[in-house]
Design an enzyme around this catalytic site. Structure first.
Site, PDB file in Angstrom:
ATOM      1  CB  ALA A 270      42.813  37.741  38.377  1.00 51.22           C
ATOM      2  CG  MET A 271      40.808  40.673  32.440  1.00 49.61           C
ATOM      3  SD  MET A 271      39.822  42.259  33.208  1.00 49.61           S
ATOM      4  CE  MET A 271      38.642  42.385  31.983  1.00 49.61           C
ATOM      5  CG  HIS A 303      37.276  40.505  42.503  1.00 48.60           C
ATOM      6  ND1 HIS A 303      37.190  41.803  43.143  1.00 48.60           N
ATOM      7  CD2 HIS A 303      37.477  41.121  41.284  1.00 48.60           C
ATOM      8  CE1 HIS A 303      37.239  42.778  42.425  1.00 48.60           C
ATOM      9  NE2 HIS A 303      37.322  42.318  41.118  1.00 48.60           N
ATOM     10  CD  GLU A 304      39.085  38.912  38.809  1.00 48.39           C
ATOM     11  OE1 GLU A 304      38.324  39.097  37.668  1.00 48.39           O
ATOM     12  OE2 GLU A 304      39.701  39.417  39.462  1.00 48.39           O
TER      13      GLU A 304
END
Length: 854
Positions: A270-271, A303-304
């Site tokens: 992911a970003m 996390h993102e």
């Protein structure tokens, strides 16, 4: 000539010179379905602290049509070179307009374009980390030149268009197009901006923040993936994260909305684009998946989300602190997963997966301090590794224990409040933690952040005739390359075999401080030694553990006898000892096969099976490998058939058995399962399982191109296309390997996901590793020209994915070392990746030699 590189010194100079006031991006993607390029205009207002000075703008694209600086037209022919647009004779206040042409990418970088084979629809998304916003629009590409971005996007009127700010009502642009003018963002670094466009499907929800705002939440995916979008669970995890982080960080979510978009052909998990997070589409489950994957997705979501505070609200000044950005998000995600979701054992998962990754990365020739010296973008590109993420998160966990959870939390709160929307470096965080904890972190920083490598710790005991400990000390060692011995807080667990004769029970536990080469442990003197003395019990320290002879024999004889976390520590210790050629691969394989019979959690089972494969295929004695392979295949078959129907274990064990199936009998059974005959009770032969079984048959030579194509037509999706590429590349013929090589390495038209899939099949040989022999020379000969002509992401995929590692012999080692010796002037990113391949072969040869002795 700089090419596409940018040095830290150049970035510092530019940041000292400029303040970017605003940046408007006009992006026209209305022709995305038909044209390879798109028009884009950047309008930037900025202040120059030294009027008359010069600087440059960054852009990677086919052409720049017009440059207007303060009303003066600059000739692109003389002002554009090496991905830079020269800006001479700046005024105190400047307005710059650059009209350019960008190129749609199929590499997962810049503005990526994908056409859905199911319905022919076109989907776009951006991926800018580290330096790829310059592939979409002209920009000052560095994290400390934050500004307010206004995105104006023209696209087909039927599309959804998403960016960092809430999506506005579009205005007609004629000819079936519309224009979306987004509100200006808060001050952001360009790498966390985003544009996503296409006929994405959307599901909406909302959450209420700590300051009383209703924040819209949305989840998007392609139309053809809508049936697989489990939005309810994604929203539940997201909301739990919102609540946890707002409380922990003492600051309400700092942006206006939060969208999560599942995108095709994504290079990473992911970003963290601000309010517009992009995820790999593999996190949409079109078939049954393991609980390990579901937990991993939850961790990625969290996390993102953590990045919205740490990374987006407060951003690193330069990429030297990339580790802190990613390590913090990993630590926060694991903590919130453990404390705010159903995965309460998330730190056991971390020990099994992430920390093991860190240990392996830290033993390569490319190891580096956590706080790496990022001299330029080339350094940054190859440092998204196990040290940046997992070792950093492991050390942050230790830091939390060192300063205390409450002082750590209070320091974070002060840090966010002081530096919101700004840029920082590590000392800015440390000063807040020192203030709240009262601890001087200078020595901690030196020992843990500024040195490389992982130490090894052993517990040395003397006992009397009755088994009581008469002397005890911990020995700590390091390598000549990374000689530092760090201080640790460690637990020692004393375990005995239980009355049932199978399980191991902890009788005593003590915590000690270990420092230096030898640490006495008087607390153990007088205790009866356990049949297992487990150093680093509870996984408090970042260190490799060695088991004494008695403890080693105990765990080999009672492989399934330990519960989750201590078992993970023991498994990692044995894996390290196998990789370090201190125990034989045969011993490790038999231990692992015994462990597989225990009630393992999903992640532990996943990593046990992965290590099992590596031990057999790389670390076992080649003279005995075929026999060992057969033994493992037969044991996996039995375990798969004995697994509970419809269970996670059944899914993983059937998949592992299929990967090991090479005999006629095993392949006949796999064929029968694919055809629906004699299935294990409860096994769902769904779309993904069909590809799993078919890939095994392809590698075993039991299916041909026509059979693979028939399955691809049955699964006429993007994922089906990738699975078919893997199966074709796995066919055990010279022609199939040559076709895979040509398609992925020699041709540059395949998209990133297809290259990765092809590489996965190329290295499936089902015992026919000599099919890879011709590629030793071809691989090394191709490296430099390939690297020069492909993007960073694709170059890494090819270097890693097409290295013929399964050969793992002296010839391969010599060829790789010869290339390194002859190419010390090659780009450092390439040298590093090839050096890591060399390291893997050298380690495999040492392990093979130990296995031959055993």
């Amino acid at each position: 000539m700089p090419g596409q590189n940018l040095t830290r010194d150049e970035a510092r100079t530019r940041a000292e010179l400029l303040v970017v006031d605003a940046h408007r991006v006009d992006l026209d993607v209305s022709g995305a379905a038909d044209r390879p390029t798109f028009p884009v205009t950047s309008t930037i207002t900025f202040t120059c602290r030294q009027p008359g000075a010069s600087t440059f703008l960054d852009f990677i694209g086919p052409s720049v049509e017009e440059i207007v600086l303060n009303g003066r037209t600059l000739d692109p022919a003389t002002h554009v070179a090496d991905s830079r647009i020269a800006l001479p004779d700046l005024a105190a206040h400047n307005e710059l307009v650059v009209r350019a042409t960008g190129r749609y990418m199929n590499t997962g970088e810049g503005l990526h374009r994908f056409t859905d084979p199911v319905d022919g629809e076109t989907y776009l998304y951006t991926q800018f980390e580290v330096p790829d916003s310059r592939r979409a629009f002209p920009v000052f590409e560095q994290p400390d030149l934050k500004t307010r971005f206004t995105f104006v996007v023209t696209a087909p009127a039927t599309w959804s268009v998403v960016s960092c700010q809430p999506t506005p009502e579009p205005a007609s642009a004629g000819k079936g197009a519309a224009t979306w003018t987004f509100a200006p963002t808060p001050p952001l670094s360009s790498y966390v901006t985003a544009v996503v466009a296409g006929p994405y499907e959307r599901v909406d929800d909302a959450t209420t923040t700590g300051d009383g705002r209703a924040v819209p939440l949305s989840v998007y995916c392609r139309r053809s993936m809508r049936e697989h979008l489990d939005a309810e669970e994604i929203f539940a995890i997201t909301k739990a994260g919102f609540d946890f982080y707002e409380e922990e960080f003492g600051l309400a979510y700092p942006f206006e909305k939060y969208d999560q978009i599942f995108t095709p052909e994504f290079n990473a998990g992911a970003m963290e684009n601000v309010g517009c997070v992009t995820f790999t589409e593999s996190y949409l489950f079109r078939s049954k998946v393991t609980e390990a994957v579901v937990e991993r997705r939850a961790g990625t979501i969290l996390h993102e989300l953590a990045h919205m505070w740490f990374g987006n609200l407060v951003t690193m000044r330069w990429w030297d602190d990339l580790w802190l950005n990613e390590s913090f998000a990993d630590w926060a995600a694991t903590t919130s997963t453990a404390e705010a979701t159903r995965w309460v054992d998330a730190w056991t998962t971390f020990a099994t997966s992430d920390k093991s990754w860190a240990y392996q990365q830290d033993q390569l020739s490319s190891t580096h301090p956590i706080a790496a010296d990022m001299r330029d973008l080339d350094d940054v590109a190859v440092n998204f590794d196990g040290i940046t993420y997992a070792k950093g998160a492991s050390v942050l966990k230790q830091l939390v224990a060192y300063v205390g959870r409450k002082p750590f939390r209070d320091g974070l709160r002060a840090y966010f409040a002081k530096h919101a929307y700004g840029n920082t470096s590590l000392p800015d965080l440390l000063v807040e933690l020192e203030a709240t904890s009262g601890r001087d972190l200078t020595e901690w920083t030196r020992a843990w952040l500024q040195t490389a490598g992982v130490g090894t710790a052993s517990l040395v005991l003397d006992t009397d005739d009755e088994g009581r400990i008469t002397a005890a000390h911990v020995e700590q060692s390091a390598t000549p390359e990374c000689p530092d011995l760090r201080p640790h807080r460690m637990a020692i667990g004393v375990y005995d075999v239980a009355a049932d004769g199978a399980s191991l029970e902890r009788r005593d536990r003590l915590e000690i401080d270990v420092d230096g080469a030898r640490t006495e442990v008087p607390e153990l003197v007088g205790l009866r030694r356990g049949t297992l003395m487990l150093l680093n019990d509870d996984d408090l320290a970042y260190v490799k553990v060695r088991l004494d002879d008695v403890s080693l024999r105990t765990v080999l004889d009672h492989a399934a006898g330990l519960p989750g976390l201590p078992r993970a520590i023991v498994q990692t210790a044995l894996w390290d000892m196998t990789r370090d050629a201190e125990i034989s691969a045969h011993d490790f394989v038999r231990f692992t096969l015994d462990v597989l019979g225990a009630d393992l959690d999903s992640t532990a089972l996943r990593f046990s099976l992965a290590r099992l494969g590596t031990a057999v295929h790389l670390y076992s004695d080649p003279a005995r490998r075929e026999e060992l392979h057969g033994e493992v295949a037969q044991r996996l078959r039995r375990l798969a058939l004995e697994a509970a129907p419809e269970s996670d274990a059944q899914l993983q064990l059937v998949t592992a058995y299929a990967a090991f199936a090479t005999t006629d009998a095993h392949l006949e059974e796999i064929q029968g399962w694919l055809d629906g005959r004699d299935l294990p009770e409860g096994l769902a032969v769904d779309t993904e399982m069909r590809w799993t079984l078919l890939a095994a048959l392809a590698a075993g030579g039991r299916v041909d191109e026509a059979g693979i194509e028939a399955e691809r037509q049955r699964d006429a999706t993007a994922t089906g296309r990738e699975r078919a590429a893997l199966a074709r590349a796995a066919l055990p013929t010279p022609e199939a390997k040559a076709a895979a090589w040509a398609a992925a390495v020699e041709d540059d038209s395949l998209p990133n996901a297809m290259i990765d899939a092809t590489a996965g099949g190329f290295l499936r040989c089902a015992g026919r590793t000599q099919l890879l022999r011709p590629y030793v020379e071809r691989y090394h000969a191709s490296l430099r020209p390939m690297w020069e002509n492909r993007t960073q992401a694709i170059g890494e995929s090819i270097v890693e994915g097409f290295y013929p590692i399964l050969l793992a012999d002296d010839d391969l080692l010599a060829a790789t070392q010869a290339w390194l010796d002859a190419n010390d002037d090659a780009p450092q990113g390439l040298v590093r990746l090839v050096g890591e391949r060399r390291d893997a072969v050298a380690r495999a040869l040492a392990a093979q030699a130990e296995d031959a002795r055993g």
